[in-house]
Enzyme design. Structure first.
Site, PDB file in Angstrom:
ATOM      1  N   MET A 102       0.849  -1.195   0.000  1.00  0.00           N
ATOM      2  CA  MET A 102       0.000   0.000   0.000  1.00  0.00           C
ATOM      3  C   MET A 102       0.880   1.239   0.000  1.00  0.00           C
ATOM      4  O   MET A 102       1.695   1.414   0.910  1.00  0.00           O
ATOM      5  CB  MET A 102      -0.901   0.008   1.237  1.00  0.00           C
ATOM      6  CG  MET A 102      -1.840  -1.174   1.347  1.00  0.00           C
ATOM      7  SD  MET A 102      -2.813  -1.140   2.877  1.00  0.00           S
ATOM      8  CE  MET A 102      -1.553  -1.605   4.074  1.00  0.00           C
ATOM      9  N   GLY A 189       1.329   4.310   4.467  1.00  0.00           N
ATOM     10  CA  GLY A 189       2.201   3.462   3.644  1.00  0.00           C
ATOM     11  C   GLY A 189       2.676   2.207   4.343  1.00  0.00           C
ATOM     12  O   GLY A 189       3.275   2.285   5.400  1.00  0.00           O
ATOM     13  N   SER A 190       2.431   1.037   3.764  1.00  0.00           N
ATOM     14  CA  SER A 190       2.726  -0.205   4.474  1.00  0.00           C
ATOM     15  C   SER A 190       2.476  -1.415   3.570  1.00  0.00           C
ATOM     16  O   SER A 190       2.326  -1.283   2.368  1.00  0.00           O
ATOM     17  CB  SER A 190       1.852  -0.287   5.728  1.00  0.00           C
ATOM     18  OG  SER A 190       0.529   0.106   5.422  1.00  0.00           O
ATOM     19  N   ARG A 191       2.388  -2.607   4.192  1.00  0.00           N
ATOM     20  CA  ARG A 191       2.184  -3.838   3.437  1.00  0.00           C
ATOM     21  C   ARG A 191       1.420  -4.850   4.276  1.00  0.00           C
ATOM     22  O   ARG A 191       1.524  -4.858   5.500  1.00  0.00           O
ATOM     23  CB  ARG A 191       3.545  -4.422   3.053  1.00  0.00           C
ATOM     24  CG  ARG A 191       3.469  -5.562   2.058  1.00  0.00           C
ATOM     25  CD  ARG A 191       4.857  -6.049   1.709  1.00  0.00           C
ATOM     26  NE  ARG A 191       5.223  -7.269   2.419  1.00  0.00           N
ATOM     27  CZ  ARG A 191       6.464  -7.705   2.539  1.00  0.00           C
ATOM     28  NH1 ARG A 191       7.466  -7.006   2.051  1.00  0.00           N
ATOM     29  NH2 ARG A 191       6.718  -8.836   3.164  1.00  0.00           N
TER      30      ARG A 191
END
Length: 232
Positions: A102, A189-191
């Site tokens: 993301m 922002g990440s995963r």
């Protein structure tokens, strides 16, 4: 239907987690504008971006116990067999992992990939390297959720990134969740990694865009054409 109702129905809801940030950005815009007029417009652009970031749209989730849906909006960055993290306690055999990255423009609401009962939630402190890198699953701050589903245990790992410094999980152990149900979010922002039984039939590929609660990552049956849907 009234004009006001039409406007209301056309506006994407904002999650309450974003309210403090939106207010802070707007107040900062006023202060900056008092110092120098052009700075107000710069701050206003950031405020609008913040509103956009914390959007929380409804999703239409396919209700099929044989399917696994995406837990996040974003780009499929990895698909393949991997040994799941030890903290998930899913064993040492390889499982199918699908990673969804993301960026700062993605909707960051996380949704359950399957229906079932949350067996465990494990938080692991760590670093904040780029979440798009494969090593992020091992070294970054993360929060693992294991769901006991019809087809066994499914692991979902929220992974912080370079900008993301706040992982949020609203669900608790022993909670019942439905596929597509909101369970958490990661700011800025990440995963998310999803660990599924190795025999699952994949329905996505690297580079594909996924939609949380709607995109089918994989299925345990061969029929991918018919099902019921639910608004989440």
């Amino acid at each position: 239907m009234s004009v006001f109702r039409s406007i209301r129905d056309g506006v994407v809801p904002i999650h309450k987690e974003g309210y403090p940030f939106i207010v802070a950005f707007f107040v900062a815009s006023l202060i900056l504008g008092w110092i120098w007029d052009p700075l107000f417009w710069f701050g206003l652009v950031l405020t609008v971006w913040c509103i956009y970031f914390f959007r929380d749209p409804e999703r239409v989730t396919p209700m099929n116990a044989d399917w696994v849906v995406s837990p996040a909006d974003g780009r499929i960055s990895f698909v393949g067999l991997c040994v799941p993290p030890e903290e998930l306690d899913l064993g040492k055999n390889e499982m199918m992992r699908v990673s969804v990255f993301m960026d700062v423009f993605s909707c960051h609401i996380n949704r359950a990939p399957v229906s079932g009962t949350i067996e465990s939630i494990v938080y692991s402190p760590g670093k904040f390297v780029n979440a798009d890198l494969d090593k992020a699953s091992e070294f970054n701050e993360r929060n693992g959720v294991v769901i006991d589903s019809k087809h066994g245990k499914i692991g979902v790992v929220q992974i912080a990134g370079l900008v993301a410094r706040r992982i949020i999980c609203w669900s608790k152990e022993d909670d019942s969740v439905a596929a597509g149900q909101r369970f958490g979010m990661i700011r800025f922002g990440s995963r998310l990694d999803v660990y599924m039984p190795a025999e699952i039939k994949l329905r996505v590929a690297v580079g594909q865009t996924s939609i949380a609660g709607e995109t089918v990552l994989g299925s345990f049956d061969s029929d991918i054409t018919t099902t019921d849907f639910r608004l989440n």
